[in-house]
Design a protein around this motif. Sequence first.
Motif, PDB file in Angstrom:
ATOM      1  N   SER B 196      44.865  67.072  44.422  1.00  0.00           N
ATOM      2  CA  SER B 196      45.868  67.719  43.572  1.00  0.00           C
ATOM      3  C   SER B 196      46.168  66.857  42.351  1.00  0.00           C
ATOM      4  N   LYS B 197      46.095  65.525  42.514  1.00  0.00           N
ATOM      5  CA  LYS B 197      46.275  64.651  41.345  1.00  0.00           C
ATOM      6  C   LYS B 197      45.152  64.876  40.331  1.00  0.00           C
ATOM      7  N   LEU B 198      43.935  65.047  40.838  1.00  0.00           N
ATOM      8  CA  LEU B 198      42.810  65.327  39.944  1.00  0.00           C
ATOM      9  C   LEU B 198      43.029  66.639  39.194  1.00  0.00           C
ATOM     10  N   ALA B 199      43.568  67.638  39.911  1.00  0.00           N
ATOM     11  CA  ALA B 199      43.805  68.931  39.273  1.00  0.00           C
ATOM     12  C   ALA B 199      44.900  68.825  38.221  1.00  0.00           C
ATOM     13  N   ILE B 200      45.970  68.094  38.552  1.00  0.00           N
ATOM     14  CA  ILE B 200      47.080  67.941  37.602  1.00  0.00           C
ATOM     15  C   ILE B 200      46.604  67.245  36.330  1.00  0.00           C
ATOM     16  N   HIS B 201      45.738  66.251  36.501  1.00  0.00           N
ATOM     17  CA  HIS B 201      45.306  65.457  35.354  1.00  0.00           C
ATOM     18  C   HIS B 201      43.916  65.853  34.863  1.00  0.00           C
ATOM     19  N   ALA B 202      43.526  67.109  35.122  1.00  0.00           N
ATOM     20  CA  ALA B 202      42.165  67.553  34.791  1.00  0.00           C
ATOM     21  C   ALA B 202      41.829  67.314  33.320  1.00  0.00           C
ATOM     22  N   GLN B 203      42.800  67.616  32.431  1.00  0.00           N
ATOM     23  CA  GLN B 203      42.531  67.475  31.003  1.00  0.00           C
ATOM     24  C   GLN B 203      42.277  66.023  30.615  1.00  0.00           C
ATOM     25  N   GLU B 204      43.108  65.115  31.176  1.00  0.00           N
ATOM     26  CA  GLU B 204      42.919  63.693  30.862  1.00  0.00           C
ATOM     27  C   GLU B 204      41.592  63.190  31.426  1.00  0.00           C
ATOM     28  N   VAL B 205      41.256  63.684  32.635  1.00  0.00           N
ATOM     29  CA  VAL B 205      39.983  63.288  33.243  1.00  0.00           C
ATOM     30  C   VAL B 205      38.819  63.750  32.362  1.00  0.00           C
ATOM     31  N   GLU B 206      38.942  64.979  31.833  1.00  0.00           N
ATOM     32  CA  GLU B 206      37.876  65.493  30.965  1.00  0.00           C
ATOM     33  C   GLU B 206      37.751  64.638  29.704  1.00  0.00           C
ATOM     34  N   THR B 207      38.905  64.276  29.127  1.00  0.00           N
ATOM     35  CA  THR B 207      38.867  63.433  27.936  1.00  0.00           C
ATOM     36  C   THR B 207      38.171  62.106  28.233  1.00  0.00           C
ATOM     37  N   LEU B 208      38.509  61.501  29.378  1.00  0.00           N
ATOM     38  CA  LEU B 208      37.859  60.236  29.745  1.00  0.00           C
ATOM     39  C   LEU B 208      36.352  60.416  29.841  1.00  0.00           C
ATOM     40  N   HIS B 209      35.937  61.505  30.481  1.00  0.00           N
ATOM     41  CA  HIS B 209      34.497  61.769  30.577  1.00  0.00           C
ATOM     42  C   HIS B 209      33.879  61.877  29.182  1.00  0.00           C
ATOM     43  N   LEU B 210      34.545  62.620  28.284  1.00  0.00           N
ATOM     44  CA  LEU B 210      33.970  62.879  26.970  1.00  0.00           C
ATOM     45  C   LEU B 210      33.881  61.624  26.121  1.00  0.00           C
ATOM     46  N   VAL B 211      34.781  60.655  26.336  1.00  0.00           N
ATOM     47  CA  VAL B 211      34.648  59.414  25.559  1.00  0.00           C
ATOM     48  C   VAL B 211      33.742  58.417  26.277  1.00  0.00           C
ATOM     49  N   GLY B 212      33.027  58.873  27.312  1.00  0.00           N
ATOM     50  CA  GLY B 212      31.970  58.042  27.881  1.00  0.00           C
ATOM     51  C   GLY B 212      32.289  57.366  29.194  1.00  0.00           C
ATOM     52  N   ALA B 213      33.430  57.734  29.819  1.00  0.00           N
ATOM     53  CA  ALA B 213      33.752  57.107  31.104  1.00  0.00           C
ATOM     54  C   ALA B 213      32.836  57.645  32.192  1.00  0.00           C
ATOM     55  N   SER B 214      32.385  56.760  33.064  1.00  0.00           N
ATOM     56  CA  SER B 214      31.579  57.193  34.210  1.00  0.00           C
ATOM     57  C   SER B 214      32.513  57.681  35.316  1.00  0.00           C
TER      58      SER B 214
END
Lengths: 228, 301
Positions: B196-214
Amino acid sequence: MTIVKFSNVGMRYSTGPEVLHDLSFELQQGSFHFLTGPSGAGKTSLLKLLYLGQHPTRGIIHMLGRDLTAVPRRELPMLRRQIGIVFQDFRLLPHLSAFDNVALPLRTSGLAEKDIKRNVTELLEWVGIGDKMEARPPTLSGGEQQRIAIARAVINRPKLLVADEPTGNVDSEIGTRIMHLFEELNRHGTTVLIATHDDEIVTRFRHPQMRLENGTLTEGPKRKVKAA
Amino acid sequence: MAKSKLIPGKYQYDIGLDQGAGAHLVAWSTGLMVFFATLALAVNLGLNAVTQSWVSGLSGSLTVEIKPPVTDEQKAASAETLKKVLWLAKQHPAVEKSRALTREEILALLRPWLGEKAPDSLPLPAIIDITLKKDVDSAALIADLNKIAPDAAVDSHADTLSDVKTLVATARMFVLLLTGVIILLTAASIAGIVRSKLAIHAQEVETLHLVGASDEYIARQFRHHTLKGAMKGALGGVVCMVLAILGVSYMTHTIDTAIFPHVRLMPLEWILIAAAPVLAGSLIAHFTAQRTVMRELSKLA
Ligand SMILES: Nc1ncnc2c1ncn2[C@@H]1O[C@H](COP(=O)(O)OP(=O)(O)OP(=O)(O)O)[C@@H](O)[C@H]1O
Ligand SMILES: [Mg+2]
């Protein structure tokens, strides 16, 4: 060298209508283009394809020499670290200071903290946020947030820079400064694509245009968009 | 993981994991798990100790019962049998000591059936209590007793013993099963919290992925955050458990000797016993978080 190559690319959001149709073009290394077109034409959608934020529903995209359909998931971070992105809505992380937001691409690629400190401080001073490095994005103005977003996009000297309305929230003096920053990067070899509504910027900085209307490219050599 | 510039050495998450209603859920579920798992462990140890003392008490002895005589003739025979049994017990190499119970002792044993006032004339059985030497096989002795006193009943408590053993084994199985269920439920709830934390922060997680986070870069933050909460909770759970044990033993003065009858633990050992559940709880939370995040992230485009 070809940095980006689209071949008959189409894209739709989940089950919606197709928003991009039959896009075929190439971007050469060191090129600088404006991406123009009316609101809703698909500029942001095209940039999403370019920064690997969305999959095409048909056609083939080559990025930095790789066929994207053949890139396994675990190799995506390496590819993304070579692409700088300025999002239309900035997408800064609200819990991080301006400094930490800009440092993010360097940290995800594992750079040493002392190098991070030097690089980030220098760049934030250059875009005029030097005195607000510890401020969190929600406490800053739209223009300040935009400059942080731009700093984050260019901090690790990407091979490809895509920017969505990067001068939309700043006055013309800062807008000019930002354009100079992009041109400086471009001179060092970065391929640049800037989506913009700002006619003044487009006419003042004489770079070729790609024009999107209703999801189709109507301007710029359709088959091949070569370096200017 | 971003290290804050302002507070060196203190972890700062890229994502606002410390915010929101669910921030302490991991601590609570790990704390409860550790509390109940430790409780189950204590009950298990206690059951073990109790059976051990019962088993050693019962298995080291035999009871020989000679039927109550009614006629005078039987009286003589009964006395004769009693004499023979006592004589055999005295000679036998397997016997530590033997003794015929007194009339009072026998009456006391029979009181539940006879009531307070048994008539003096009531014929009573003779009962001989035989204590065996340590670790001897009682089979030969039982055979000899049956030979010289075919009418006497020899009870080696084998039935009672096996009943007690089965009962305790079942109880311990149940406690173990319960511990397993508690651990599984906690792991499942931690996985749910992480999802549920992943779902709540989905947008931030996506941003991290897009700036190159593994995925690993992102998972590290969830893992660290979960581990921190789990350690806090587990520590709390163990402290509550220790307080509960101290409280019960203070009130009854018995618990610690019942649970650890022959064990006298040094302070260091107590610390180790308390640290084990904390460690176990934290590890379970840590690996659950890691596995959940990596699996969820791999589902993303
Ligand atoms: N996430 C989405 N889900 C579904 N449809 C979308 C989504 N984003 C955009 N669209 C649709 O795709 C089309 C193109 O939108 P897009 O944002 O690419 O246009 P744009 O050229 O960037 O416009 P603007 O200049 O206003 O930013 C629009 O019709 C829009 O409704
Ligand atoms: Mg747009």
